[in-house]
Design a protein around this motif. Structure first.
Motif, mmCIF file in Angstrom:
data_model
loop_
_atom_site.group_PDB
_atom_site.id
_atom_site.type_symbol
_atom_site.label_atom_id
_atom_site.label_comp_id
_atom_site.label_asym_id
_atom_site.label_seq_id
_atom_site.Cartn_x
_atom_site.Cartn_y
_atom_site.Cartn_z
ATOM 1 N N VAL A 106 2.777 1.757 14.035
ATOM 2 C CA VAL A 106 3.340 2.488 12.709
ATOM 3 C C VAL A 106 1.980 3.358 12.377
ATOM 4 N N ILE A 107 2.321 4.629 11.893
ATOM 5 C CA ILE A 107 1.503 5.569 11.463
ATOM 6 C C ILE A 107 1.664 5.950 9.984
ATOM 7 N N VAL A 108 0.386 6.118 9.441
ATOM 8 C CA VAL A 108 0.650 6.722 7.607
ATOM 9 C C VAL A 108 0.075 8.099 8.059
ATOM 10 N N GLY B 116 2.678 -1.110 2.064
ATOM 11 C CA GLY B 116 4.017 -0.840 2.360
ATOM 12 C C GLY B 116 3.920 -0.489 3.911
ATOM 13 N N MET B 117 2.881 -0.093 4.410
ATOM 14 C CA MET B 117 2.846 0.147 5.847
ATOM 15 C C MET B 117 2.845 -1.096 6.734
ATOM 16 N N TYR C 243 -1.909 3.004 12.473
ATOM 17 C CA TYR C 243 -2.832 4.253 12.408
ATOM 18 C C TYR C 243 -2.630 4.843 11.064
ATOM 19 N N ILE C 244 -3.969 5.261 10.434
ATOM 20 C CA ILE C 244 -3.868 6.116 9.198
ATOM 21 C C ILE C 244 -4.335 7.307 9.768
ATOM 22 N N TYR C 245 -3.624 8.462 9.745
ATOM 23 C CA TYR C 245 -4.209 9.625 10.008
ATOM 24 C C TYR C 245 -4.457 10.608 8.574
ATOM 25 N N VAL D 248 -8.100 3.960 11.268
ATOM 26 C CA VAL D 248 -8.160 5.197 10.493
ATOM 27 C C VAL D 248 -8.694 6.293 11.363
ATOM 28 N N HIS D 249 -7.868 7.422 11.303
ATOM 29 C CA HIS D 249 -8.106 8.299 12.518
ATOM 30 C C HIS D 249 -8.572 9.638 11.427
#
Lengths: 205, 631
Positions: free
Chosen positions: B213-215, B241-242, B255-257, B297-298
């Protein structure tokens, strides 16, 4: 592997599942123009010249034949007034970056689609590299030498440059010459030559 | 506080109770906004002053300081809120701190001069809801920002945080979660409005393991800061939520971009993840449920186009952020070729709200086809600018006039540009248009990420279209020909028209190029880049014709088409213009009207802006020729 049946230009064709429209068309003798496509390489999908019209049920859209996988019942139209107009515009746009001094495939296509090579002649940077940034030469170069040339920059600043550290590794294998769709690269090398990455970074390119 | 790993739903509730009891013992809490807007306006010096004062007076035990997120009214920052009572002060300066502390401890009358005022009645408002900017909002996502210190997970837990995750993990099957989200009608808040539940289902059904999953927090539209405020102010809500989504989809990695330009958001999310890990809310066997999830975190590298889903995946994989030429969605083949579900920050943040309040309840907010609320950054020529969260379906008129307080300076409304550079201009006749996904696309615009720029009569719509084209020209990745070269041609053509060199054939060029860009560009950046140009052309035909046929800019904005002149009758000879003209083009005798030497004037507009008696006027070039002002 499953066989897919669909239509290209109102002709029934068969293809293996997983093939692209372009591969299926080639197999059945239908010509779709390409610039950045090479059968042995992963599709880059950047020139967009192979755009075709597809109909799936009631829904129609324009997709690139080089990357769209064949589907059962698909109806593909490879030439129409609109498709021809789009290809003409794409060629004219390609000339904005490359300049009108083109050869090879791009020149042939410009004739076939009646492209006006001077339509946007007042626009674009001063140095014209005869290059449409398809990137085929860079991929071939990575395969052969590990990458004596490659991309730098983004968007309008994007260019193909040679890297001083690796440019000695150029083994004149001519892979890049064989794939260049604009004729910039010949047996004698690139004309105009690739700027080095240092020139680009210092703004001298 | 000693960290303890939560190993069951009951432990989470016990912890919550404990934190709540502890906070009751504190007498007064002062929260200071530490989001980018208020930090830029000096909230850090308020904090420093506050800490000094409390330590000098020995009040550290009685007064708690909280650094919280954004309340949206950034132009009135820095903001500070005092509890109990929840009285918010705006435009606070360090000199006010002493008084605020004393009054707060004595529970005296609020400080009138620092309260917000209703611009119409002039009355001060103790509660935010008393002023129009907040009255018409429905703040489901943003309201927690004022109650939570984003660097303290305990704050989030105390207001019910992670209870939605707990409910999902222990009382719902993944399929049920997807059904609930589907039923809620939640649609992607990144702009395209794709039904979130369906996206989750597609990722769940796609073969492949692990799933991701990605934010997507690569918010880059000019004037937009919705995702930033949420990420800075309430990162745990996004994380929660993620994780609910990951559980529903069957994903074990996330991943949180975050774009490079958001350092506070980056730091706060990092802290949030570390704290959640300490409590066993992220990691293996979350809360003892058997569900394991890890998140990284990216940081972006400054490219707008990386917000496009396949480009973002490329970037996470370590390559240049350029879109992929594939017709296979990342829900089937994303990171490392595995099924990947990417959603916007706001989309993820809506999920815990839906789980806690039920899908039916969520669907009751907003419209039939677009449920819930959305956050917009209302900016441009309106009286009140800032972040506003409104139920979907509110009219543009209400946004601009009720919440925004109308057009600044009493000027006439001309257009509102919605959805960032991929959106379109919406003219006055559509002011009663409902703000939801479908109405906006019908009008040739789009919801986009939620940017909303209001323009007044002084804006030239040809030039405005050029502004957005130029933005995208800068941001195009340059991979495909229609986008890279098409934007170049559009920019040059629009530039010619703005300079009075436009021809009728230019319209044909624009038609051909926009057609090719819309149908054959590789990704949405190129496909939608035409929206500002086409809406401007369709809705403001007269302006385009005036530029091309008469070489006139009706808004008197395009420099090449106007001249500045000084009206002798109105000039009070204050010499403001003469003294500030950078090219010494203005001269004249003392106490006599001044004159502009047109050959020296570079049309910077300084004199026009400075003149206190409005004696400097803009004249169309054609008219200037007629009266002999220029050759």
């Amino acid at each position: 592997m499953k066989t897919i049946e669909f239509e290209i230009d109102e002709k029934k064709v068969r293809a293996r599942e997983g093939m692209t429209i372009l591969e299926a068309a080639k197999q059945s003798g239908v010509n779709i123009p390409t610039l950045c496509y090479h059968e042995n390489l992963d599709h880059l999908g950047c020139c967009r010249i192979c755009s075709v019209y597809i109909e799936k049920g009631k829904r129609g859209s324009i997709v690139t034949a080089c990357s769209y996988p064949v589907e059962e019942g698909l109806k593909v139209t490879t030439r129409s007034q609109k498709i021809d107009r789009l290809r003409k515009t794409i060629i004219e746009l390609a000339i904005v970056g490359s300049g009108p001094n083109i050869k090879a495939d791009l020149y042939r296509l410009s004739k076939e689609y009646n492209a006006d090579l001077n339509r946007f002649s007042s626009i674009g940077e001063e140095t014209k590299y005869n290059c449409i940034l398809c990137g085929l030469c860079t991929i071939k170069c990575i395969e052969a030498t590990g990458g004596a040339i490659g991309f730098v920059g983004r968007g309008v600043d994007k260019k193909i440059v040679s890297f001083p550290e690796t440019s000695q590794t150029c083994i004149t294998c001519n892979y890049c010459n064989n794939v260049c769709p604009t004729g910039r690269i010949s047996l004698k090398g690139a004309d105009p030559p690739f700027p080095t990455v240092n020139d680009f970074l210092s703004g001298r390119s | 506080m000693m960290s303890r790993e939560i190993t069951g739903p009951n432990m989470l509730e016990e912890l919550r109770k404990e934190i709540q009891e502890e906070s009751v013992s504190q007498k007064v809490t002062i929260s200071v906004c530490s989001s980018t807007g208020c930090v830029a306006l000096g909230s850090q010096s308020l904090l420093k002053m506050l800490k000094e004062q409390l330590s000098n007076q020995g009040l550290e035990e009685i007064v708690e300081i909280k650094e919280t997120g954004c309340l949206g009214f950034c132009e009135k920052g820095p903001r500070l809120t005092v509890y109990p009572g929840g009285i918010s002060y705006f435009q606070v300066s360090p000199e006010d701190i002493d008084e605020i502390v004393t009054r707060s401890l004595e529970h005296g009358q609020p400080l009138e001069r620092l309260l917000l005022r209703d611009p119409e009645t002039g009355k001060t408002a103790e509660r935010l809801e008393d002023i129009p900017f907040y009255k018409y909002q429905r703040r489901l996502l943003l309201s927690d920002n004022e109650r939570v210190d984003p660097k303290k997970i305990e704050d989030y837990i105390s207001i019910g945080g992670y209870s939605a995750l707990s409910r999902v993990l222990f009382h719902m099957k993944p399929e049920q979660v997807i059904q609930e989200v589907k039923k809620s009608g939640l649609r992607g808040r990144g702009g395209s409005g794709f039904p979130t539940g369906r996206k989750w289902e597609a990722t769940r059904d796609a073969p492949g393991d692990p799933k991701y999953v990605i934010v997507n927090c690569d918010e880059g539209d000019p004037g937009s800061f919705m995702d930033r405020s949420l990420m800075e102010g309430n990162p745990h809500k996004v994380l929660e939520g993620m994780m609910i989504g990951a559980y529903a989809i069957g994903a074990s990695k996330g991943y949180i971009y975050i774009r490079e330009e958001y350092p506070i958001a980056f730091a706060n999310v990092k802290t949030a993840i570390a704290q959640a890990k300490e409590y066993g809310l992220i990691g293996s066997n979350v809360m003892g449920s058997g569900f394991s999830f890890d998140v990284k975190v990216h940081s972006g590298a400054g490219a707008f186009v990386s917000g496009e889903s396949s480009a973002l995946v490329e970037a996470i994989e370590g390559r240049v952020g350029e879109p992929r030429p594939k017709y296979i969605h990342i829900s089937e083949r994303g990171i490392d070729g595995k099924p990947t579900c990417l959603n916007n920050v706001k989309t993820w943040a809506n999920v815990p709200i839906i789980i806690l309040n039920s899908a039916e309840w969520y669907k009751s907010v907003g419209t039939e086809s677009s449920s819930g609320t959305n956050i917009f950054s209302l900016v441009g020529n309106v009286n009140n600018t800032g972040l506003v969260e409104v139920p979907m379906g509110i009219t543009l008129r209400d946004m601009v006039y009720k919440i925004g307080g109308g057009v600044r300076g009493g000027k006439r409304f001309k257009a509102v540009q919605i959805g960032g550079p991929s959106g379109g201009f919406i003219p006055e006749q559509f002011l009663d248009l409902k703000v939801d996904f479908d109405s906006l696309s019908e009008a040739g615009s789009m919801m986009g990420s939620g940017g909303m720029v209001v323009m007044n009569e002084d804006a030239c719509m040809v030039d405005a279209a050029k502004y957005f084209v130029d933005f995208l020209l800068e941001e195009s990745c340059g991979k495909c020909i229609p986008c890279r070269e098409g934007l170049k041609v559009l920019s040059a053509t629009l530039g010619r028209i703005c300079e009075g060199m436009g021809k009728h054939s230019d319209l044909e060029i624009i038609r051909d190029v926009t057609e090719a860009m819309e149908t054959t560009s590789l990704c949405s950046l190129g496909k939608t880049a035409i929206n500002p140009v086409l809406t401007s052309m369709n809705y403001f035909k007269d302006e385009w014709e005036a530029h091309i046929e008469e070489k006139v800019c009706p808004a008197k904005h395009c420099r090449a088409l106007i001249e500045y002149s000084i009206d002798e009758k109105s000039c009070k000879a204050c010499l403001q213009c003469t003294m500030n003209c950078s090219t010494a083009a203005i001269s004249g005798e003392k106490r006599k009207p001044q004159r502009i030497d047109q050959s020296k004037c570079i049309k910077c507009g300084t004199c026009y802006d400075l003149c206190p008696s409005n004696a400097v006027v803009k004249i169309s070039r054609g008219a200037a020729k007629q009266i002999g002002l220029v050759d």
